[in-house]
Write a protein that holds these residues in place. Structure first.
Motif, mmCIF file in Angstrom:
data_model
loop_
_atom_site.group_PDB
_atom_site.id
_atom_site.type_symbol
_atom_site.label_atom_id
_atom_site.label_comp_id
_atom_site.label_asym_id
_atom_site.label_seq_id
_atom_site.Cartn_x
_atom_site.Cartn_y
_atom_site.Cartn_z
ATOM 1 N N ARG A 258 20.750 74.277 -22.393
ATOM 2 C CA ARG A 258 20.248 73.638 -23.601
ATOM 3 C C ARG A 258 20.199 74.631 -24.756
ATOM 4 N NH1 ARG A 258 17.147 68.983 -22.880
ATOM 5 N NH2 ARG A 258 17.937 67.761 -21.115
ATOM 6 N N ARG A 259 20.345 74.086 -25.988
ATOM 7 C CA ARG A 259 20.135 74.899 -27.180
ATOM 8 C C ARG A 259 18.638 75.192 -27.339
ATOM 9 N NH1 ARG A 259 24.417 73.602 -31.512
ATOM 10 N NH2 ARG A 259 25.677 71.921 -30.661
ATOM 11 N N ARG A 260 18.348 76.309 -28.007
ATOM 12 C CA ARG A 260 16.947 76.589 -28.320
ATOM 13 C C ARG A 260 16.502 75.679 -29.458
ATOM 14 N NH1 ARG A 260 13.770 80.174 -26.414
ATOM 15 N NH2 ARG A 260 15.518 81.386 -25.549
ATOM 16 N N ASP A 261 15.436 74.963 -29.217
ATOM 17 C CA ASP A 261 14.919 74.014 -30.200
ATOM 18 C C ASP A 261 14.178 74.765 -31.303
ATOM 19 O OD1 ASP A 261 12.428 72.136 -31.072
ATOM 20 O OD2 ASP A 261 14.212 70.928 -30.632
ATOM 21 N N GLY A 262 14.539 74.468 -32.568
ATOM 22 C CA GLY A 262 13.914 75.156 -33.690
ATOM 23 C C GLY A 262 12.440 74.870 -33.831
ATOM 24 N N GLY A 263 12.016 73.701 -33.383
ATOM 25 C CA GLY A 263 10.607 73.344 -33.501
ATOM 26 C C GLY A 263 9.750 73.946 -32.414
ATOM 27 N N SER A 264 10.136 73.717 -31.171
ATOM 28 C CA SER A 264 9.327 74.199 -30.046
ATOM 29 C C SER A 264 9.580 75.670 -29.738
ATOM 30 C CB SER A 264 9.616 73.359 -28.795
ATOM 31 O OG SER A 264 10.937 73.613 -28.330
ATOM 32 N N GLY A 265 10.763 76.171 -30.138
ATOM 33 C CA GLY A 265 11.125 77.542 -29.793
ATOM 34 C C GLY A 265 11.531 77.714 -28.343
ATOM 35 N N ARG A 266 11.698 76.600 -27.627
ATOM 36 C CA ARG A 266 12.043 76.647 -26.213
ATOM 37 C C ARG A 266 13.481 76.184 -25.992
ATOM 38 N NH1 ARG A 266 7.627 73.129 -23.294
ATOM 39 N NH2 ARG A 266 8.877 73.771 -21.485
ATOM 40 N N LEU A 267 13.985 76.451 -24.803
ATOM 41 C CA LEU A 267 15.345 76.017 -24.459
ATOM 42 C C LEU A 267 15.306 74.575 -23.969
ATOM 43 C CD1 LEU A 267 16.763 79.161 -22.611
ATOM 44 C CD2 LEU A 267 17.378 78.331 -24.886
ATOM 45 N N ASP A 268 14.880 73.678 -24.835
ATOM 46 C CA ASP A 268 14.786 72.264 -24.471
ATOM 47 C C ASP A 268 15.413 71.368 -25.533
ATOM 48 O OD1 ASP A 268 12.936 72.555 -26.499
ATOM 49 O OD2 ASP A 268 11.227 71.789 -25.355
ATOM 50 N N GLY A 269 16.389 71.931 -26.262
ATOM 51 C CA GLY A 269 17.087 71.148 -27.267
ATOM 52 C C GLY A 269 18.243 70.375 -26.658
ATOM 53 N N SER A 270 19.250 70.087 -27.458
ATOM 54 C CA SER A 270 20.413 69.327 -26.978
ATOM 55 C C SER A 270 21.285 70.208 -26.092
ATOM 56 C CB SER A 270 21.230 68.818 -28.163
ATOM 57 O OG SER A 270 21.679 69.902 -28.970
ATOM 58 N N ASP A 271 22.181 69.547 -25.345
ATOM 59 C CA ASP A 271 23.086 70.289 -24.457
ATOM 60 C C ASP A 271 23.960 71.253 -25.257
ATOM 61 O OD1 ASP A 271 22.202 69.054 -22.159
ATOM 62 O OD2 ASP A 271 23.758 67.504 -22.165
ATOM 63 N N VAL A 272 24.215 72.442 -24.695
ATOM 64 C CA VAL A 272 25.151 73.378 -25.308
ATOM 65 C C VAL A 272 26.552 72.754 -25.223
ATOM 66 C CG1 VAL A 272 26.163 75.683 -25.172
ATOM 67 C CG2 VAL A 272 23.742 75.355 -24.645
ATOM 68 N N PRO A 273 27.244 72.618 -26.345
ATOM 69 C CA PRO A 273 28.498 71.833 -26.361
ATOM 70 C C PRO A 273 29.738 72.614 -25.949
ATOM 71 C CG PRO A 273 27.969 72.521 -28.585
ATOM 72 C CD PRO A 273 26.856 73.049 -27.704
#
Length: 636
Positions: free
Chosen positions: A534-549
């Motif tokens: 996963r991408r690092r989420d700008g809001g949470s700062g965690r690796l729980d964003g969208s899939d790495v493309p």
């Protein structure tokens, strides 16, 4: 005075290796099928020059110079490929791997650990710092103020079965003889490391011609000592519920037919380990399948009830014993057949130190007329038949929208021939495969699970394909199953396959994460943390964003492979037929469900859970762990 020949140390290494042979049962094999390597400043003018000179001499018909060189992309991959070659040839042949000093050398340490853990022979020739210490520190040298004799190559000591450093030319003679002794010894075998300082490689010396004569290393078949055999026979005759566990030693000794004959004669149920799968055909009347943490319900049920466990060629790994929990009878005893006392003595067993084939034949003769109680044999058959229903369901579950990886395995199991080769090593796949795969021959199932090294599969396919081609088995298909995690470790070796024109089918499963560790993390209360791409989420700062493309199919294509994308299992089946008919490496790319479903778990694995935690999920998992651990014991 004996005659001599003046060669550099590098040239002497190459000529010596080209003239080493192994022999078993009257059949000779070249011990070294060639040399994998990458050249750097540490070896290009030493071993590299010698390999060039030998190649040109071979072109002129020199018989003692046949040691082909194979360029690889990563030194670790070269060791994996050599280990896979050795595994395919029942440890009777291997390759050497040459590297430069520094990072080229240390890249091989992981491969050395894999080879030694799996008891597979590989010869490692890392270059080293100058013996003269005049250019000090040389490029890529790691300095240790407390000892100038220490180099990065000392990291090979704990992961090698033989280690030497050649400071002077004449030291090469005992070094290479010692390495070959270990490589051809079924008890001692593993990684043999001979460090070659780069200045010594280029140094000339007058070598005795005798050093380069054809030398045959005889791989014996030690027979069981009569008293030990008698003790084992008595233990088997007095057992009510014996279970035989077949390990890799059965395969390496070519003892499959002996095992099947022993099982047929005695009726004793036979379970297998990852290394021993296929030693008894899956549809044999006595077969009960994989045992242990990644085993099936049939084998593990019998393991819990067995009063005698006959281990043949197994080292009883953590997974085989389900962390010392699966052999649950309070009075269970062990009889261990092994060439080495280290493994034979495990679990306070009665030891039979012998070759697996010789021991099984001797046990069968000594037990002539005796058969296990029919009720026990029937219990094994009934439980195993029930498990085959689970296998059929996992293979044809029709899961969607993305298929479960077990459906891909089912398609492969039905499409591959009995002597085609399936390769795998890491992630959730080895567990599914041991529980589900129906292996008719030991050749078909090539799993590296002693070190379970991510990145093994692609270079291993190189070694397996080369070994089969060298033996004239071009008609046999080599299939390596690669998860997206392990693919990212060593994908460049696809270019090596293209370079060498190797016909390999790579099955690339994409599920955007680590399925095995994700499931383990969840079951132990750690919520699959850090197991998704996963991408690092700008809001949470965690690796729980969208899939790495990333697009692994395009990546594989960029290395020169033919890539066939598969939308579902039906298209995968069609594309597999096309891949088998193709020349060179073909990648079958298919997306699968990260969350399974996988086969039902049938045994425990000891992975400690945090004793204290703020997380409710971890607290619950720890409570479960405490309960599960009560079944664990020492076998005394």
């Amino acid at each position: 005075m004996s005659s001599t020949i003046r060669l550099t140390v590098g040239q002497a290494v190459v000529r010596f290796l080209a003239n080493q042979w192994s022999e078993r049962d009257g059949v000779e094999h070249r011990l070294f099928a060639g040399v994998f390597g990458i050249f750097g400043h540490g070896n290009v003018c030493g071993v590299g020059q010698a390999l060039l000179q030998a190649e040109l001499a071979a072109d002129r018909g020199a018989q003692d110079a046949e040691l082909p060189y194979f360029l690889i992309r990563n030194e670790q991959a070269g060791v994996h490929a050599a280990a896979a070659y050795a595994k395919t040839t029942e440890r009777l042949q291997t390759l050497a791997v040459t590297t430069s000093i520094g990072p080229g050398a240390t890249n091989m340490v992981t491969g050395a650990a894999l080879a030694t853990t799996n008891r597979l022979p590989v010869l490692l020739l890392p270059s080293d710092t100058f013996a003269t210490r005049v250019p000090d520190p040389v490029l890529q040298q790691l300095e240790q103020p407390y000892s100038p004799e220490v180099t990065v190559n000392d990291a090979f000591r704990p992961v090698s079965r033989f280690f030497d450093r050649v400071h002077r030319p004449e030291q090469l003679i005992p070094a290479l003889l010692g390495a070959c002794r270990v490589l051809t010894d079924p008890v001692e075998t593993g990684a043999a490391t001979v460090c070659l300082p780069q200045d010594v490689q280029a140094e000339a010396f007058d070598w005795p011609v005798e050093f380069f004569r054809k030398r045959v290393w005889h791989v014996g078949r030690p027979v069981p000592e009569p008293a030990a055999l008698a003790r084992a026979v008595e233990a088997i005759r007095t057992a009510k519920r014996p279970l035989l566990v077949a390990g890799g030693g059965v395969v390496y000794s070519g003892a499959s037919e002996a095992l099947r004959a022993f099982a047929s004669a005695t009726g004793i149920p036979v379970a297998d380990t990852q290394a021993g799968k296929g030693a008894i055909n899956w549809d044999h009347e006595c077969a009960v399948g994989g045992v242990g943490s990644t085993g099936n319900d049939a084998a593990n049920t019998l393991a819990r009830e067995a009063d005698l466990v006959i281990g043949v060629g197994t080292r009883f790994s953590d997974f085989t014993t389900a962390s010392h929990s699966v052999f649950a009878d309070p009075q269970v005893r062990f009889v261990n057949v092994n060439v080495g006392s280290f493994d034979a003595s495990k679990h306070a067993a009665q030891m039979v130190l012998a070759d697996a084939r010789e021991a099984l034949d001797a046990l069968r003769v000594a037990l002539s007329g005796w058969r296990v109680d029919e009720e026990w044999a029937a219990r094994g058959r009934e439980r195993y038949a029930a498990w085959q229903g689970v296998v059929d369901e996992c293979y044809h579950r029709g899961h969607g929208p993305l298929p479960a990886q077990t459906e891909v395995f089912g398609a492969l199991n039905e499409l591959m021939g009995e002597r085609d080769v399936l390769i795998n090593a890491a992630g959730s796949m080895p567990g599914d495969l041991q529980a589900l795969w129906r292996a008719s021959t030991p050749e078909q199932y090539h799993l590296e699970y002693a070190f379970s090294c991510m990145g093994y599969e692609i270079p291993a396919a190189i070694g397996v394909r080369m070994a089969l081609d060298d033996a004239g088995h071009q008609d046999r298909t080599v299939v390596a199953i690669v998860g997206d995690g392990t693919y990212q470790m060593l994908p460049a070796e696809i270019a090596t396959m293209v370079q060498e024109g190797l016909k390999v089918v790579l099955v690339l499963l994409q599920n955007h994460g680590f399925a095995s560790i994700g499931a383990l993390s969840e079951s132990r209360g750690s919520q699959r943390f850090g197991t998704r791409y996963r991408r690092r989420d700008g809001g949470s700062g965690r690796l729980d964003g969208s899939d790495v493309p990333f697009d692994l199919a395009k990546n594989a294509e960029s290395w020169g492979a033919t890539v066939l994308r598969c939308e579902g299992v039906a298209q995968f089946r069609d594309n597999f037929v096309q891949a088998v008919a193709a020349d060179g490496p073909t990648v079958l790319y298919i997306e699968t469900d990260l969350y399974g479903p996988n086969p039902p778990g049938c045994a425990w694995w000891d992975v400690p859970v945090a004793q204290v935690s703020e997380l409710e999920s971890t607290q619950t998992a720890y409570d479960d762990y405490v309960v599960e651990k009560r079944a664990q014991r020492h076998y005394l």
